[in-house]
Design an enzyme around this catalytic site. Structure first.
Site, PDB file in Angstrom:
ATOM      1  N   ASP A  71      -4.198   7.745  -2.804  1.00 61.32           N
ATOM      2  CA  ASP A  71      -4.950   7.199  -1.667  1.00 61.32           C
ATOM      3  C   ASP A  71      -6.141   8.078  -1.303  1.00 61.32           C
ATOM      4  O   ASP A  71      -6.000   9.291  -1.203  1.00 61.32           O
ATOM      5  CB  ASP A  71      -4.039   7.154  -0.423  1.00 61.32           C
ATOM      6  N   GLU A 130     -15.285   9.456   5.230  1.00 68.22           N
ATOM      7  CA  GLU A 130     -15.347  10.280   6.442  1.00 68.22           C
ATOM      8  C   GLU A 130     -16.120  11.579   6.254  1.00 68.22           C
ATOM      9  O   GLU A 130     -16.731  12.081   7.180  1.00 68.22           O
ATOM     10  CB  GLU A 130     -13.934  10.644   6.881  1.00 68.22           C
ATOM     11  N   ILE A 181       0.827  -1.214   0.000  1.00 64.43           N
ATOM     12  CA  ILE A 181       0.000   0.000   0.000  1.00 64.43           C
ATOM     13  C   ILE A 181       0.858   1.260   0.000  1.00 64.43           C
ATOM     14  O   ILE A 181       0.367   2.363  -0.223  1.00 64.43           O
ATOM     15  CB  ILE A 181      -0.978  -0.028   1.200  1.00 64.43           C
ATOM     16  N   ARG A 203      -3.540   6.917  18.794  1.00 65.38           N
ATOM     17  CA  ARG A 203      -2.791   7.550  17.714  1.00 65.38           C
ATOM     18  C   ARG A 203      -3.193   9.018  17.598  1.00 65.38           C
ATOM     19  O   ARG A 203      -4.364   9.347  17.635  1.00 65.38           O
ATOM     20  CB  ARG A 203      -3.061   6.866  16.372  1.00 65.38           C
ATOM     21  N   CYS A 204      -2.205   9.861  17.442  1.00 64.28           N
ATOM     22  CA  CYS A 204      -2.472  11.289  17.315  1.00 64.28           C
ATOM     23  C   CYS A 204      -1.833  11.839  16.050  1.00 64.28           C
ATOM     24  O   CYS A 204      -0.857  11.283  15.555  1.00 64.28           O
ATOM     25  CB  CYS A 204      -1.913  12.028  18.524  1.00 64.28           C
ATOM     26  N   GLU A 246       7.988   5.437   1.229  1.00 62.42           N
ATOM     27  CA  GLU A 246       7.584   6.666   1.934  1.00 62.42           C
ATOM     28  C   GLU A 246       8.456   7.053   3.137  1.00 62.42           C
ATOM     29  O   GLU A 246       7.938   7.605   4.123  1.00 62.42           O
ATOM     30  CB  GLU A 246       6.105   6.574   2.378  1.00 62.42           C
ATOM     31  N   HIS A 279      -2.625  -4.259  11.106  1.00 62.05           N
ATOM     32  CA  HIS A 279      -2.882  -3.653  12.411  1.00 62.05           C
ATOM     33  C   HIS A 279      -2.431  -4.566  13.543  1.00 62.05           C
ATOM     34  O   HIS A 279      -2.464  -4.184  14.699  1.00 62.05           O
ATOM     35  CB  HIS A 279      -4.368  -3.312  12.544  1.00 62.05           C
TER      36      HIS A 279
HETATM   37  N1  GLN Z   1       0.119   5.009   1.330  1.00 62.46           N
HETATM   38  C1  GLN Z   1      -0.162   5.111   2.728  1.00 62.46           C
HETATM   39  C2  GLN Z   1       0.711   4.158   3.509  1.00 62.46           C
HETATM   40  O1  GLN Z   1       1.016   3.124   3.018  1.00 62.46           O
HETATM   41  C3  GLN Z   1      -1.615   4.804   3.014  1.00 62.46           C
HETATM   42  C4  GLN Z   1      -1.929   4.934   4.479  1.00 62.46           C
HETATM   43  C5  GLN Z   1      -3.405   4.882   4.796  1.00 62.46           C
HETATM   44  O2  GLN Z   1      -4.194   4.353   4.052  1.00 62.46           O
HETATM   45  N2  GLN Z   1      -3.800   5.416   5.903  1.00 62.46           N
HETATM   46  O3  GLN Z   1       1.101   4.429   4.610  1.00 62.46           O
HETATM   47 ZN    ZN Z   2      -4.979   2.291   4.571  1.00 63.01          ZN
END
Ligand code: GLN
Ligand code: ZN
Length: 603
Positions: free
Chosen positions: A441, A447, A273, A357-358, A326, A536
């Site tokens: 993304d 939301e 991702i 988480r903040c 990243e 997670h």
């Molecule tokens: N590209 C982001 C990552 O891999 C996506 C994070 C997310 O969806 N919150 O961290």
């Molecule tokens: Zn995600």
């Protein structure tokens, strides 16, 4: 202060295996005695007031739900020995729930007058016997309250209510603590801001102003002038959004063929991702750069080394579409905000995101522009290290706006289109630099969905348009991916489809087969990567488990469109976990590629 019984049940989910048609609200009669006992205990302790939060009452409620509100508060008010009850709402107007609540003996009702309007209060005679806690100071943004406007609203409430108390529109959980700490902000911007401490002072100040304001007769003449220093006029009409035709790419089958020829991916392609583990050492380097202890050049070298490491790891593990990992990003929204005009970032403005988480949401205060390419040099560097395609990684316009504090002098839609313009320029530059896969993304797409159905369709329409505007400059053979994680993707799958991304990855490892069970998945015509590794948890899924998830997915999706990926970014995991898990993803994909059911081209 406790969540109210109706919200408690409305936001609860029926346990798996519950009888058909069962709704948690059916158990109201079982829950109310618990509340009664709690209120009695509070009364025994000498507590004079109890606040029951009922934010779910600002959604569309049916007759059964309204009846539940009535029944719940009639019953909780019945005992003589109880604290006074304050039922608080937030995030919108109470609508039809207001007369129902006002018809019960509760002593006070909290209304959100920032998102909801005064109209709800009109004609609700019973308010004359209540205290109305008027939420005129926004708990959801960082702007100073327009005193005149707030006072006018308070005076209007005073005409209808027995008593008015000044309040915030919701809890102050959503805003940073204290503006005093932000000494680095532009003074011009700073004058327009209020964080939690300042908002509390505003509440106190407005209460004093209301006390000394003339009576009802004079207040009806109040006008609502703009606050000094805030531009109510449209500061920019630059981007009102494109005509839909401008934001259209070629039909998906045409693109899919061009991409298959260009990318030459195996069936069931394996990708991630975006983020790879953020090691302590990497974070320390970022902090040292910010503190001026590490030079730009040295930091740049550090990030490049990390990229090289991540690319080599993915090649060794046998992934098909690689990422740069990243390492330069503190946060997927803040990083872009730091590189776009029109945003400010805070140093101490932490707010809770979820659980423990903040984040420090950036402040989007002016017109958004991209002065220069943001991610291109990192992605191009990664691509220079490998023959496999490297996926450029961008955050979408809706998510950037959803996770920022946003100016309120322009319609949200216009702000989102300004950001979409910047993302579009970045997509174009990535493509020009030889990047053939770009992921944009949009985890926050759902939301911003309005709480009431009335506004949802319109929102989804422009949110989708903005996404398409951001991505549609891409040529046919450039593959656009999108990722939605916290979104309950099933609920908005039609909109996800309308994003027109070539490949969509979604969270589903945690929610199990729920997404795949959605009938809409069958009609989903593009590439789909249901997450098969729950990032997670520190747990590493075995190749056999991943294989089972993929087989389940193959019962609903053709092999030519199924992607193999974790359900979100890997940045919170360790390299040890990630290596083991990704190796199992590759092993499972390879095993299935050998079987007849999985023939086809991954595009
Ligand atoms: N590209 C982001 C990552 O891999 C996506 C994070 C997310 O969806 N919150 O961290
Ligand atoms: Zn995600």
């Amino acid at each position: 202060m406790v969540v109210g019984p109706v919200t408690f049940l409305l936001l609860a989910q029926a346990a798996p295996g519950s009888p058909a048609g069962f709704a948690p609200l059916d158990r109201l009669a079982d829950v109310l005695p618990v509340y009664e006992r709690l209120l009695a205990d509070l009364a025994a302790e000498g507590v004079a007031w109890a606040q029951l939060d009922e934010p779910a009452l600002v959604t569309d409620l049916g007759e059964a739900e309204l009846a539940a509100v009535r029944a719940a508060y009639e019953r909780l008010c019945a005992p003589a020995d109880r604290p006074a009850l304050f039922v608080a709402s937030a995030f919108g107007g109470l609508g039809r729930a207001l007369p129902v609540l006002a018809g019960t003996p509760v002593e006070a009702i909290g209304v959100d007058l920032v998102r909801g309007g005064l109209d709800d209060l009109a004609g609700v005679e019973a308010l004359a016997g209540k205290t109305v806690v008027a939420g005129v100071v926004s708990g959801r943004d960082v702007w100073r309250t327009d005193r005149e406007r707030a006072l006018a609203a308070l005076l209007a409430v005073r005409e209808r209510a027995g008593h008015v108390a000044v309040g915030t529109s919701c809890s102050l959980l959503h805003v940073p603590y204290d503006l005093e700490a932000e000494t680095g902000l532009d003074p011009e911007l700073r004058r327009r801001l209020a964080f939690a401490d300042q908002k509390v002072a505003e509440v106190v100040e407005l209460a004093a102003l209301l006390d000394s304001a003339p009576g009802a007769a004079a207040s009806t003449a109040s006008t609502v002038p703009a606050a000094p220093g805030r531009t109510r006029a449209h500061a920019s009409l630059r981007t009102r959004g494109p005509a839909p035709a401008q934001a259209a790419r070629s039909p998906y089958p045409v693109r899919a063929a061009a991409q298959a020829a260009h990318l030459r991916l195996p069936p069931l392609p394996v990708t991630t991702i975006g983020s790879f583990p953020q090691t302590g050492e990497l974070r320390a380097a970022g902090a040292a750069l910010a503190a001026g202890e590490l030079g730009e050049e040295a930091y740049e070298q550090r990030v490049r080394a990390e990229i090289a490491h991540v690319v080599a790891l993915q090649e060794r593990l046998g992934l098909d579409v690689l990422v740069h990992g990243e390492p330069e990003r503190n946060d997927m929204v803040q990083y872009f905000a730091e590189h776009l005009d029109g945003f400010a970032v805070t140093r101490h403005g932490w707010v809770q995101s979820y659980g423990s988480r903040c984040t420090r949401p950036p402040i989007l205060h002016g017109d958004v522009r991209r002065p220069e390419p943001i991610t291109v040099r990192w992605t191009a560097y990664a691509q220079s290290l490998t023959d496999k395609p490297v996926k450029g990684m961008l955050t979408g316009p809706v998510t950037i706006v959803a996770w920022s504090f946003v100016r309120d002098d322009l319609p949200l839609r216009d702000v989102v289109f300004q950001v979409a313009d910047a993302v579009r320029a970045e997509v174009r530059d990535l493509e020009a630099a030889g990047v053939s896969v770009v992921q944009v993304d949009e985890p926050a797409l759902r939301e911003l969905l309005p709480l009431r159905r009335a506004g949802q369709e319109e929102y989804l329409r422009w949110a989708v348009d903005a996404y398409r505007w951001a991505t549609s400059s891409a040529g046919d053979r450039t593959q656009i991916h999108t990722h939605l994680c916290y979104s309950d993707a099933g609920q908005i799958l039609a909109a996800v489809d309308a994003l027109d991304a070539d490949v969509t990855s979604v969270e589903s490892a945690r929610s199990g087969a729920r997404l795949l069970g959605e009938p809409a998945v069958k009609g989903f015509e593009r590439g789909l990567g249901p997450g098969v590794y729950d990032i997670h948890s520190p747990r590493v899924p075995t190749a056999a488990e991943v294989g089972e998830s993929l087989e389940a997915a193959l019962r609903v999706l053709p092999a030519g469109r199924l992607w193999v990926n974790p359900d979100c970014g890997l940045k919170t995991r360790t390299y040890e976990q990630v290596e083991a898990a990704l190796a199992n993803l590759v092993e499972a994909a390879r095993r299935l590629r050998g079987t007849a059911g999985a023939a086809g081209s991954g595009a």
